[in-house]
Design a protein around this motif. Sequence first.
Motif, mmCIF file in Angstrom:
data_model
loop_
_atom_site.group_PDB
_atom_site.id
_atom_site.type_symbol
_atom_site.label_atom_id
_atom_site.label_comp_id
_atom_site.label_asym_id
_atom_site.label_seq_id
_atom_site.Cartn_x
_atom_site.Cartn_y
_atom_site.Cartn_z
ATOM 1 N N ASN A 150 0.827 -1.207 0.000
ATOM 2 C CA ASN A 150 0.000 0.000 0.000
ATOM 3 C C ASN A 150 0.864 1.261 0.000
ATOM 4 N N ALA A 151 1.937 1.245 0.779
ATOM 5 C CA ALA A 151 2.833 2.397 0.814
ATOM 6 C C ALA A 151 3.525 2.586 -0.536
ATOM 7 N N ALA A 152 3.977 1.502 -1.141
ATOM 8 C CA ALA A 152 4.603 1.604 -2.464
ATOM 9 C C ALA A 152 3.616 2.151 -3.482
ATOM 10 N N HIS A 153 2.371 1.730 -3.395
ATOM 11 C CA HIS A 153 1.345 2.219 -4.325
ATOM 12 C C HIS A 153 1.078 3.710 -4.102
ATOM 13 N N ARG A 154 1.090 4.141 -2.841
ATOM 14 C CA ARG A 154 0.912 5.570 -2.554
ATOM 15 C C ARG A 154 2.076 6.375 -3.132
ATOM 16 N N ALA A 155 3.275 5.828 -3.058
ATOM 17 C CA ALA A 155 4.447 6.513 -3.610
ATOM 18 C C ALA A 155 4.324 6.680 -5.117
ATOM 19 N N ILE A 156 3.807 5.666 -5.798
ATOM 20 C CA ILE A 156 3.632 5.760 -7.253
ATOM 21 C C ILE A 156 2.728 6.945 -7.594
ATOM 22 N N VAL A 157 1.657 7.095 -6.855
ATOM 23 C CA VAL A 157 0.731 8.211 -7.097
ATOM 24 C C VAL A 157 1.452 9.544 -6.881
ATOM 25 N N LEU A 158 2.253 9.606 -5.845
ATOM 26 C CA LEU A 158 2.952 10.855 -5.533
ATOM 27 C C LEU A 158 3.999 11.222 -6.578
ATOM 28 N N VAL A 159 4.629 10.230 -7.170
ATOM 29 C CA VAL A 159 5.666 10.497 -8.179
ATOM 30 C C VAL A 159 5.100 11.294 -9.338
ATOM 31 N N ASP A 160 3.852 11.112 -9.642
ATOM 32 C CA ASP A 160 3.222 11.847 -10.745
ATOM 33 C C ASP A 160 2.745 13.247 -10.348
ATOM 34 N N HIS B 180 10.024 19.382 -8.181
ATOM 35 C CA HIS B 180 10.020 20.811 -7.877
ATOM 36 C C HIS B 180 9.092 21.170 -6.727
ATOM 37 N N ASP B 181 8.654 20.183 -5.977
ATOM 38 C CA ASP B 181 7.689 20.439 -4.909
ATOM 39 C C ASP B 181 8.171 19.764 -3.624
ATOM 40 N N SER B 182 8.649 20.556 -2.696
ATOM 41 C CA SER B 182 9.210 20.001 -1.466
ATOM 42 C C SER B 182 8.160 19.273 -0.620
ATOM 43 N N GLU B 183 6.906 19.706 -0.698
ATOM 44 C CA GLU B 183 5.852 19.015 0.063
ATOM 45 C C GLU B 183 5.621 17.610 -0.493
ATOM 46 N N VAL B 184 5.612 17.472 -1.794
ATOM 47 C CA VAL B 184 5.463 16.141 -2.395
ATOM 48 C C VAL B 184 6.680 15.288 -2.046
ATOM 49 N N GLN B 185 7.854 15.873 -2.062
ATOM 50 C CA GLN B 185 9.061 15.142 -1.671
ATOM 51 C C GLN B 185 8.953 14.638 -0.238
ATOM 52 N N ARG B 186 8.457 15.503 0.651
ATOM 53 C CA ARG B 186 8.277 15.114 2.055
ATOM 54 C C ARG B 186 7.303 13.948 2.174
ATOM 55 N N ARG B 187 6.212 14.018 1.399
ATOM 56 C CA ARG B 187 5.211 12.954 1.451
ATOM 57 C C ARG B 187 5.757 11.645 0.881
#
Length: 122
Positions: free
Chosen positions: A68-78, A83-90
């Motif tokens: 589930n965590a890996a799947h959440r990361a895939i969504v965040l990569v897009d 260029h977004d430090s908040e997305v990087q943090r997440r």
Amino acid sequence: LVKIDHVVYKQRAYRVIAEGTQSDVTNAVKVDHHNCRLGKWYEGMGREQFGSSSGYSRLEPVHAEVHNAAHRAIVLVDQGWEHDSEVQRRILATFQAMEEASSKVMDGMDGMVVEKYGHEKA
């Protein structure tokens, strides 16, 4: 072997950042916790060998959290992580959750072996 495959799965999850979500590695990461090698082992040979152990049933939810965590990361990569430090943090928090769950998976597998055989064999 299932422990090694588990590590390879996590490595692929990290590779999604470099290779992007349209890569072949992403398809390998999108598999759920029932259809990866560990999941198939868990529901087959693992159940036969360790189904009566106290740790067997505790393994599935933490294994599911790894996926589930890996799947959440895939969504965040897009979401423009470059260029977004908040997305990087997440993404970092998501991978930390994946690693914490993974440690529980590994410890749980070792615990089942110790319970069954009295010493570590995994």
